[in-house]
Write a protein that holds these residues in place. Sequence first.
Motif, mmCIF file in Angstrom:
data_model
loop_
_atom_site.group_PDB
_atom_site.id
_atom_site.type_symbol
_atom_site.label_atom_id
_atom_site.label_comp_id
_atom_site.label_asym_id
_atom_site.label_seq_id
_atom_site.Cartn_x
_atom_site.Cartn_y
_atom_site.Cartn_z
ATOM 1 N N GLY A 116 0.796 -1.218 0.000
ATOM 2 C CA GLY A 116 0.000 0.000 0.000
ATOM 3 C C GLY A 116 0.827 1.266 0.000
ATOM 4 N N ASP B 207 2.577 4.575 -1.489
ATOM 5 C CA ASP B 207 2.276 5.573 -2.519
ATOM 6 C C ASP B 207 3.253 5.400 -3.680
ATOM 7 O OD1 ASP B 207 2.887 8.426 -3.743
ATOM 8 O OD2 ASP B 207 0.875 8.525 -2.847
ATOM 9 N N ARG B 208 2.762 5.544 -4.891
ATOM 10 C CA ARG B 208 3.583 5.317 -6.094
ATOM 11 C C ARG B 208 4.798 6.245 -6.188
ATOM 12 N NH1 ARG B 208 0.988 1.938 -9.607
ATOM 13 N NH2 ARG B 208 -1.251 1.723 -9.323
ATOM 14 N N GLN C 169 0.358 -1.451 -5.484
ATOM 15 C CA GLN C 169 -0.946 -1.747 -6.076
ATOM 16 C C GLN C 169 -2.117 -1.565 -5.120
ATOM 17 O OE1 GLN C 169 -1.013 -2.325 -9.388
ATOM 18 N NE2 GLN C 169 1.180 -1.988 -9.228
ATOM 19 N N VAL D 79 -4.798 -0.221 -2.352
ATOM 20 C CA VAL D 79 -5.408 1.035 -1.916
ATOM 21 C C VAL D 79 -6.332 0.831 -0.717
ATOM 22 C CG1 VAL D 79 -5.243 2.154 -4.173
ATOM 23 C CG2 VAL D 79 -7.274 0.792 -3.602
ATOM 24 N N ASP D 80 -6.574 -0.428 -0.369
ATOM 25 C CA ASP D 80 -7.418 -0.745 0.786
ATOM 26 C C ASP D 80 -7.029 -2.127 1.306
ATOM 27 O OD1 ASP D 80 -8.514 -2.563 -1.038
ATOM 28 O OD2 ASP D 80 -10.394 -1.483 -1.249
ATOM 29 N N SER E 84 -7.310 -5.050 -1.260
ATOM 30 C CA SER E 84 -6.253 -5.078 -2.269
ATOM 31 C C SER E 84 -4.882 -5.321 -1.631
ATOM 32 C CB SER E 84 -6.265 -3.806 -3.126
ATOM 33 O OG SER E 84 -6.158 -2.642 -2.353
ATOM 34 N N ASN E 85 -4.700 -4.968 -0.339
ATOM 35 C CA ASN E 85 -3.480 -5.376 0.380
ATOM 36 C C ASN E 85 -3.352 -6.893 0.354
ATOM 37 O OD1 ASN E 85 -3.989 -2.852 2.826
ATOM 38 N ND2 ASN E 85 -2.230 -2.925 1.479
ATOM 39 N N GLU F 271 -2.505 -8.152 -3.192
ATOM 40 C CA GLU F 271 -1.107 -7.845 -3.497
ATOM 41 C C GLU F 271 -0.172 -8.796 -2.753
ATOM 42 O OE1 GLU F 271 1.031 -3.716 -4.073
ATOM 43 O OE2 GLU F 271 0.639 -4.043 -1.917
#
Length: 177
Positions: free
Chosen positions: A66, A68-69, A96, A98-99, A102-103, A106
């Motif tokens: 999580g 930041d890019r 990748q 964002v929550d 998705s953690n 990933e």
Amino acid sequence: MLLRLFSFLFLIWMIGFAWFTIDLPRPAGSDVETDSAVVLTGGPGRIEHALRLVEGEKAERLLVSGVDRNVKPNELAAQYERPESLFECCIDLGFQAVDTRSNALETARWAARREDRSIRLVTSDWHMRRARLELERALPPEISITEDAVSTAPSLGTLFKEYNKFLTRYLAALVGI
């Protein structure tokens, strides 16, 4: 009849909330070793705790999920006062997620590439149950998960929101969503 049903469901919700707030997950023991560790960004003390695990050889590799890019490994090394070589050898940044859901996805992709058999999950104590639920759903069952909660002093509001998020995701998982 409807009032009794509502009252019963509310009572069950209250008992669950009491359990959720009183019995927060705890840090893992110092003797626990895993193939890898994953830390979910978003809370104070999480990354610092995870870095100590890698430095103490409790996990071979660390995924910071999580991120930041725009963040670079050398920036994190400077922020946490660690040598860049630690980030080069042992730490992967995941851009990748964002929550929490998705953690988990990933982390599952990362663990599959590494062929891990065990993962240490690092997140805040109040966030651990939902994070583990999502990770269990994303990982194959043969990968064991060790909870390593970062102790916090969450507000009642934080616990209330997180309990309802956890309950919603748990019920959604029961019906396959």
